[in-house]
Scaffold this motif. Structure first.
Motif, PDB file in Angstrom:
ATOM      1  N   ALA A   1       0.835  -1.211   0.000  1.00 22.14           N
ATOM      2  CA  ALA A   1       0.000   0.000   0.000  1.00 22.14           C
ATOM      3  C   ALA A   1       0.864   1.254   0.000  1.00 22.14           C
ATOM      4  CB  ALA A   1      -0.941  -0.010   1.202  1.00 22.14           C
ATOM      5  N   GLN A   2       1.998   1.216   0.720  1.00 19.91           N
ATOM      6  CA  GLN A   2       2.908   2.362   0.723  1.00 19.91           C
ATOM      7  C   GLN A   2       3.451   2.626  -0.675  1.00 19.91           C
ATOM      8  OE1 GLN A   2       5.828   2.404   4.051  1.00 19.91           O
ATOM      9  NE2 GLN A   2       4.625   0.670   4.783  1.00 19.91           N
ATOM     10  N   ALA A   3       3.748   1.561  -1.400  1.00 18.87           N
ATOM     11  CA  ALA A   3       4.228   1.721  -2.774  1.00 18.87           C
ATOM     12  C   ALA A   3       3.089   2.195  -3.684  1.00 18.87           C
ATOM     13  CB  ALA A   3       4.806   0.401  -3.280  1.00 18.87           C
ATOM     14  N   ASP A   4       1.910   1.620  -3.500  1.00 16.25           N
ATOM     15  CA  ASP A   4       0.764   1.957  -4.345  1.00 16.25           C
ATOM     16  C   ASP A   4       0.337   3.411  -4.198  1.00 16.25           C
ATOM     17  OD1 ASP A   4       0.747  -0.662  -5.182  1.00 16.25           O
ATOM     18  OD2 ASP A   4      -1.021  -1.249  -4.011  1.00 16.25           O
ATOM     19  N   VAL A   5       0.434   3.945  -2.983  1.00 14.01           N
ATOM     20  CA  VAL A   5      -0.040   5.304  -2.745  1.00 14.01           C
ATOM     21  C   VAL A   5       0.783   6.323  -3.536  1.00 14.01           C
ATOM     22  CG1 VAL A   5       1.290   5.976  -0.692  1.00 14.01           C
ATOM     23  CG2 VAL A   5      -1.075   6.726  -0.938  1.00 14.01           C
ATOM     24  N   THR A   6       2.022   6.000  -3.840  1.00 19.11           N
ATOM     25  CA  THR A   6       2.860   6.917  -4.620  1.00 19.11           C
ATOM     26  C   THR A   6       2.525   6.862  -6.109  1.00 19.11           C
ATOM     27  OG1 THR A   6       4.633   5.312  -4.959  1.00 19.11           O
ATOM     28  CG2 THR A   6       4.756   6.675  -2.972  1.00 19.11           C
ATOM     29  N   GLN A   7       1.758   5.859  -6.508  1.00 19.35           N
ATOM     30  CA  GLN A   7       1.425   5.675  -7.924  1.00 19.35           C
ATOM     31  C   GLN A   7      -0.007   6.068  -8.263  1.00 19.35           C
ATOM     32  OE1 GLN A   7       3.927   4.795  -9.999  1.00 19.35           O
ATOM     33  NE2 GLN A   7       5.216   4.770  -8.176  1.00 19.35           N
ATOM     34  N   LEU A   8      -0.706   6.698  -7.328  1.00 21.88           N
ATOM     35  CA  LEU A   8      -2.092   7.086  -7.580  1.00 21.88           C
ATOM     36  C   LEU A   8      -2.164   8.058  -8.742  1.00 21.88           C
ATOM     37  CD1 LEU A   8      -3.340   7.614  -3.918  1.00 21.88           C
ATOM     38  CD2 LEU A   8      -3.884   5.701  -5.437  1.00 21.88           C
ATOM     39  N   SER A   9      -3.194   7.912  -9.558  1.00 23.94           N
ATOM     40  CA  SER A   9      -3.340   8.777 -10.726  1.00 23.94           C
ATOM     41  C   SER A   9      -3.769  10.190 -10.337  1.00 23.94           C
ATOM     42  CB  SER A   9      -4.356   8.181 -11.707  1.00 23.94           C
ATOM     43  OG  SER A   9      -5.616   8.040 -11.076  1.00 23.94           O
ATOM     44  N   GLU A  10      -4.406  10.330  -9.179  1.00 19.61           N
ATOM     45  CA  GLU A  10      -4.885  11.635  -8.730  1.00 19.61           C
ATOM     46  C   GLU A  10      -4.459  11.853  -7.284  1.00 19.61           C
ATOM     47  OE1 GLU A  10      -9.254  13.540  -8.073  1.00 19.61           O
ATOM     48  OE2 GLU A  10      -8.931  12.436  -9.929  1.00 19.61           O
ATOM     49  N   ARG A  11      -4.005  13.051  -6.985  1.00 21.29           N
ATOM     50  CA  ARG A  11      -3.579  13.370  -5.621  1.00 21.29           C
ATOM     51  C   ARG A  11      -4.809  13.449  -4.725  1.00 21.29           C
ATOM     52  NH1 ARG A  11      -2.488  17.757  -2.067  1.00 21.29           N
ATOM     53  NH2 ARG A  11      -0.467  17.565  -1.051  1.00 21.29           N
ATOM     54  N   PRO A  12      -4.788  12.749  -3.586  1.00 21.98           N
ATOM     55  CA  PRO A  12      -5.924  12.810  -2.654  1.00 21.98           C
ATOM     56  C   PRO A  12      -6.070  14.212  -2.063  1.00 21.98           C
ATOM     57  CG  PRO A  12      -4.498  10.950  -2.154  1.00 21.98           C
ATOM     58  CD  PRO A  12      -3.772  11.792  -3.152  1.00 21.98           C
ATOM     59  N   GLY A  13      -7.262  14.497  -1.575  1.00 17.12           N
ATOM     60  CA  GLY A  13      -7.524  15.773  -0.911  1.00 17.12           C
ATOM     61  C   GLY A  13      -6.785  15.863   0.413  1.00 17.12           C
ATOM     62  N   ASN A  14      -6.748  17.051   0.977  1.00 16.16           N
ATOM     63  CA  ASN A  14      -5.988  17.287   2.207  1.00 16.16           C
ATOM     64  C   ASN A  14      -6.470  16.440   3.383  1.00 16.16           C
ATOM     65  OD1 ASN A  14      -4.286  19.087   0.981  1.00 16.16           O
ATOM     66  ND2 ASN A  14      -5.441  20.898   1.608  1.00 16.16           N
ATOM     67  N   LEU A  15      -7.785  16.267   3.531  1.00 16.89           N
ATOM     68  CA  LEU A  15      -8.287  15.454   4.645  1.00 16.89           C
ATOM     69  C   LEU A  15      -7.883  13.995   4.486  1.00 16.89           C
ATOM     70  CD1 LEU A  15     -11.826  16.993   5.254  1.00 16.89           C
ATOM     71  CD2 LEU A  15      -9.742  17.313   6.593  1.00 16.89           C
ATOM     72  N   THR A  16      -7.906  13.506   3.268  1.00 18.22           N
ATOM     73  CA  THR A  16      -7.485  12.128   3.012  1.00 18.22           C
ATOM     74  C   THR A  16      -5.993  11.987   3.245  1.00 18.22           C
ATOM     75  OG1 THR A  16      -9.278  11.859   1.420  1.00 18.22           O
ATOM     76  CG2 THR A  16      -7.478  10.256   1.317  1.00 18.22           C
ATOM     77  N   LEU A  17      -5.215  12.975   2.847  1.00 14.92           N
ATOM     78  CA  LEU A  17      -3.774  12.949   3.104  1.00 14.92           C
ATOM     79  C   LEU A  17      -3.490  12.914   4.606  1.00 14.92           C
ATOM     80  CD1 LEU A  17      -2.445  15.456   0.417  1.00 14.92           C
ATOM     81  CD2 LEU A  17      -2.117  12.979   0.465  1.00 14.92           C
ATOM     82  N   LEU A  18      -4.268  13.663   5.383  1.00 16.33           N
ATOM     83  CA  LEU A  18      -4.105  13.633   6.835  1.00 16.33           C
ATOM     84  C   LEU A  18      -4.430  12.256   7.397  1.00 16.33           C
ATOM     85  CD1 LEU A  18      -5.544  17.018   8.188  1.00 16.33           C
ATOM     86  CD2 LEU A  18      -3.226  16.154   8.440  1.00 16.33           C
ATOM     87  N   ARG A  19      -5.476  11.625   6.885  1.00 15.72           N
ATOM     88  CA  ARG A  19      -5.825  10.269   7.331  1.00 15.72           C
ATOM     89  C   ARG A  19      -4.704   9.291   6.994  1.00 15.72           C
ATOM     90  NH1 ARG A  19     -11.317   9.111   4.596  1.00 15.72           N
ATOM     91  NH2 ARG A  19     -10.882   6.997   5.294  1.00 15.72           N
ATOM     92  N   LEU A  20      -4.175   9.393   5.781  1.00 18.69           N
ATOM     93  CA  LEU A  20      -3.063   8.523   5.386  1.00 18.69           C
ATOM     94  C   LEU A  20      -1.863   8.734   6.302  1.00 18.69           C
ATOM     95  CD1 LEU A  20      -3.234   8.857   1.505  1.00 18.69           C
ATOM     96  CD2 LEU A  20      -3.538   6.730   2.794  1.00 18.69           C
ATOM     97  N   TYR A  21      -1.525   9.983   6.546  1.00 14.49           N
ATOM     98  CA  TYR A  21      -0.390  10.326   7.404  1.00 14.49           C
ATOM     99  C   TYR A  21      -0.570   9.733   8.798  1.00 14.49           C
ATOM    100  CZ  TYR A  21       2.611  13.107  10.438  1.00 14.49           C
ATOM    101  OH  TYR A  21       3.516  13.492  11.388  1.00 14.49           O
ATOM    102  N   ALA A  22      -1.745   9.983   9.387  1.00 17.43           N
ATOM    103  CA  ALA A  22      -1.998   9.538  10.756  1.00 17.43           C
ATOM    104  C   ALA A  22      -1.969   8.015  10.857  1.00 17.43           C
ATOM    105  CB  ALA A  22      -3.340  10.085  11.237  1.00 17.43           C
ATOM    106  N   LEU A  23      -2.601   7.339   9.909  1.00 16.81           N
ATOM    107  CA  LEU A  23      -2.600   5.875   9.934  1.00 16.81           C
ATOM    108  C   LEU A  23      -1.193   5.319   9.752  1.00 16.81           C
ATOM    109  CD1 LEU A  23      -5.855   5.198   7.901  1.00 16.81           C
ATOM    110  CD2 LEU A  23      -5.457   4.613  10.308  1.00 16.81           C
TER     111      LEU A  23
END
Length: 89
Positions: free
Chosen positions: A11-33
């Protein structure tokens, strides 16, 4: 390496390959998790009001206090999978 550890690493590798950058709230959730899964409960002092981004990151991570690492890894994997399917922005 356990199954959840392998999924978390993928998942860490996959998140860098996303076609679209997630929104700020989603980025915060990813960071915290990610932080909860890899380090554990939040450490250090809460950033001051002049460090807005740091404050939000700290608060998002602190909200997960007490969450077991494997639960945080599973939630991270689920979130990345939903992002890959385009379900969360």
């Amino acid at each position: 390496m356990t199954d959840i550890d392998q999924q978390f690493a993928q998942a860490q590798a996959d998140v860098t390959q996303l076609s679209e950058r997630p929104g700020n709230l989603t980025l915060l959730r990813l960071y915290a998790l990610f932080k909860q899964a890899s380090i554990g409960d939040v450490e250090g002092d809460k950033p001051g009001f002049t460090d807005i981004a740091g404050k939000y990151k700290y608060e998002a991570w602190a909200a997960l206090q007490g969450t077991p690492a494997n639960d945080a890894k599973a939630r991270y994997v689920e979130l990345v999978e939903s992002l890959k399917r385009g379900e969360v922005a």
